[in-house]
Design an enzyme around this catalytic site. Sequence first.
Site, PDB file in Angstrom:
ATOM      1  N   LYS A 303     -18.176 -24.308 -33.717  1.00  0.00           N
ATOM      2  CA  LYS A 303     -18.079 -22.967 -34.305  1.00  0.00           C
ATOM      3  C   LYS A 303     -19.476 -22.452 -34.635  1.00  0.00           C
ATOM      4  CE  LYS A 303     -13.604 -23.558 -36.718  1.00  0.00           C
ATOM      5  NZ  LYS A 303     -12.818 -22.522 -36.014  1.00  0.00           N
ATOM      6  N   ARG A 377      -3.341 -27.806 -33.300  1.00  0.00           N
ATOM      7  CA  ARG A 377      -2.109 -27.949 -32.515  1.00  0.00           C
ATOM      8  C   ARG A 377      -1.983 -29.361 -31.936  1.00  0.00           C
ATOM      9  NH1 ARG A 377      -3.844 -23.026 -28.724  1.00  0.00           N
ATOM     10  NH2 ARG A 377      -4.893 -22.566 -30.699  1.00  0.00           N
TER      11      ARG A 377
HETATM   12  N1  BES Z   1      -8.821 -23.762 -38.230  1.00  0.00           N
HETATM   13  C1  BES Z   1      -8.985 -22.821 -37.186  1.00  0.00           C
HETATM   14  C2  BES Z   1      -8.253 -21.509 -37.442  1.00  0.00           C
HETATM   15  C3  BES Z   1      -8.784 -20.658 -38.568  1.00  0.00           C
HETATM   16  C4  BES Z   1      -9.723 -19.674 -38.320  1.00  0.00           C
HETATM   17  C5  BES Z   1      -8.283 -20.800 -39.841  1.00  0.00           C
HETATM   18  C6  BES Z   1     -10.177 -18.878 -39.346  1.00  0.00           C
HETATM   19  C7  BES Z   1      -8.752 -20.006 -40.877  1.00  0.00           C
HETATM   20  C8  BES Z   1      -9.683 -19.048 -40.627  1.00  0.00           C
HETATM   21  C9  BES Z   1      -8.464 -23.400 -35.881  1.00  0.00           C
HETATM   22  O1  BES Z   1      -8.591 -24.774 -35.727  1.00  0.00           O
HETATM   23  C10 BES Z   1      -9.257 -22.792 -34.781  1.00  0.00           C
HETATM   24  O2  BES Z   1     -10.416 -23.031 -34.717  1.00  0.00           O
HETATM   25  N2  BES Z   1      -8.598 -22.008 -33.930  1.00  0.00           N
HETATM   26  C11 BES Z   1      -9.248 -21.363 -32.857  1.00  0.00           C
HETATM   27  C12 BES Z   1      -8.386 -21.521 -31.620  1.00  0.00           C
HETATM   28  C13 BES Z   1      -9.067 -21.138 -30.342  1.00  0.00           C
HETATM   29  C14 BES Z   1     -10.221 -22.087 -30.055  1.00  0.00           C
HETATM   30  C15 BES Z   1      -8.056 -21.195 -29.239  1.00  0.00           C
HETATM   31  C16 BES Z   1      -9.429 -19.905 -33.223  1.00  0.00           C
HETATM   32  O3  BES Z   1      -8.567 -19.346 -33.940  1.00  0.00           O
HETATM   33  O4  BES Z   1     -10.446 -19.334 -32.860  1.00  0.00           O
HETATM   34 MN    MN Z   2     -10.448 -25.327 -34.922  1.00  0.00          MN
END
Ligand code: BES
Ligand code: MN
Length: 526
Positions: A303, A377
Amino acid sequence: MALDTQVVFAKPVSHACDLLAVLVGEGAVTAGKISDAHLNDLDRALGGLLGTVAVQEEFTGKEGQQLSLHTHGKVAAQRVLVLGIGKHGDPDRARDALRTAASRAVKVARPAGARTLALVWPHAEAARLQKADGSDELEREVQALAEGASLGAYSFDKYKREKKSLKLARVHILARDERTARRGGEAKARAGLSGAARLGARIADATCLARDLVNEPAGRVTPGGLAATARDVARDTGLAIQVLGPAQIRKLKMNLFLGVSQGSAEEPRLVRLSYVPRAKSVGKPVALVGKAITFDSGGLSLKTAQGMEDMKTDMAGAAAVIAAMSLVPEIAPPFPVHGYFGACENLPSGTAYKPGDVLVGRNGVSVEVLNTDAEGRLVLGDVLAWAAEDEPAAIVDLATLTGAILVALGPWTAGLFSNDDALAGEVQAAAKAAGEPVWRMPLPAEMEELIKSPIADLKNTGGRHGGSINAALFLQHFVGKRPWAHLDIAGPSSLDKEKGYNPRGGTGAGVRLIAEWLRQRAAQRD
Ligand code: BES
Ligand code: MN
Ligand code: ZN
């Protein structure tokens, strides 16, 4: 924040306390005329002062309005705070206004240095209505007030040198005698109201436990730390608990879970909390599953720095499950309830799982990992499959699963996905009653093609469009045909700024919803 909250049968005018909060509906004051009974009594004792100030400050009882004054010994309370709760046709909305106002009263009590707070409210007209599930509206209102007070008392300041101390120790919810007497069985009615206050306070305390877990940094709430908290909760509330480490997780063939955890020096923990009713003939269990990534860096699909700032909160689903499980013995449903989570960190390292890896989960489904940041997931897939083996009548999972749900629904609403309309309806009703906004989202079969992999059964991303739906469709592959509801709580589990009784940071989203759902399901099946 453990406030001592009790129902007291006393007249507001003669009840001694540091702060008396009078909750009034819209139109309580119009053109200097006071129609609210409590407010009228007080106004008379104060020589008409309340009416005068209300006119000056244009106070009518609209939701969010407030006025306050010192009583100079004219009534037993030192200060009076009048809070508008508006006008609501819907009892669930009306109760949420009570929750908000009770929390507001505590927030006024704090800087005023009040030690005792009394709350009065216009007991709903529906007060004598006996609901289908056996609870009555007056009790529900008392519960909401107790919840609001303790939720409003919360602050996470353990790491601050200067703490905003709370002198407030006691909250008295003032109920009128005539009201309960009229319903016959006065003692029973009083016990019902006291029980409602106790339940409300317990639910709020559990919610605050979830808030603490979300607010604690990832350096403290590690996978082991989260499991240890679950152990403490089990010990304190009489739940059974099972905590498994890497070797056992491997034995269970949870390779999706292990894949995510392998980049971290912290060992993963797989936890199952269990409530089993005492009665001999027990119904099928209910399963609660929480996402428990104690820190989500994104892994090798790293990230951005900003995207990582809040990722200690990525275990909010598990926090809600632990907190809700702590309430189950009190709710005492006639069926078992199990709470599950797989806790680990998602970090990049020389041992981390990689984009392109293919992992085969516990239920045999193979997954091509295209983005290591779609980790929730994967872990949930294995844990849901494990939970499904206990043959639950229903599975509800709570997960901070996607950023996309924030894009779709904003910061305050959880996404609800379900393969079962009856269960979805139950969850929606419970959410509404608990004052936790949810919105049902679709699970369109034609979108399955977006998560098909050319080399495995599934891939763990489906592109940017409909990101929350892709994620939910992915999870659906791990619950078999069991009735299942998935709550994507990435928005409401943690807030950038305070809103009503929800503080900045962890909110404990899902705790009240699950407690209410279990209560309603228990009432149906008793
Ligand atoms: N934990 C995150 C989702 C999240 C984002 C929670 C912002 C709270 C605030 C999750 O693991 C994630 O990173 N999801 C990605 C999925 C993508 C890579 C398909 C996302 O939402 O960008
Ligand atoms: Mn994630
Ligand atoms: Zn995550």
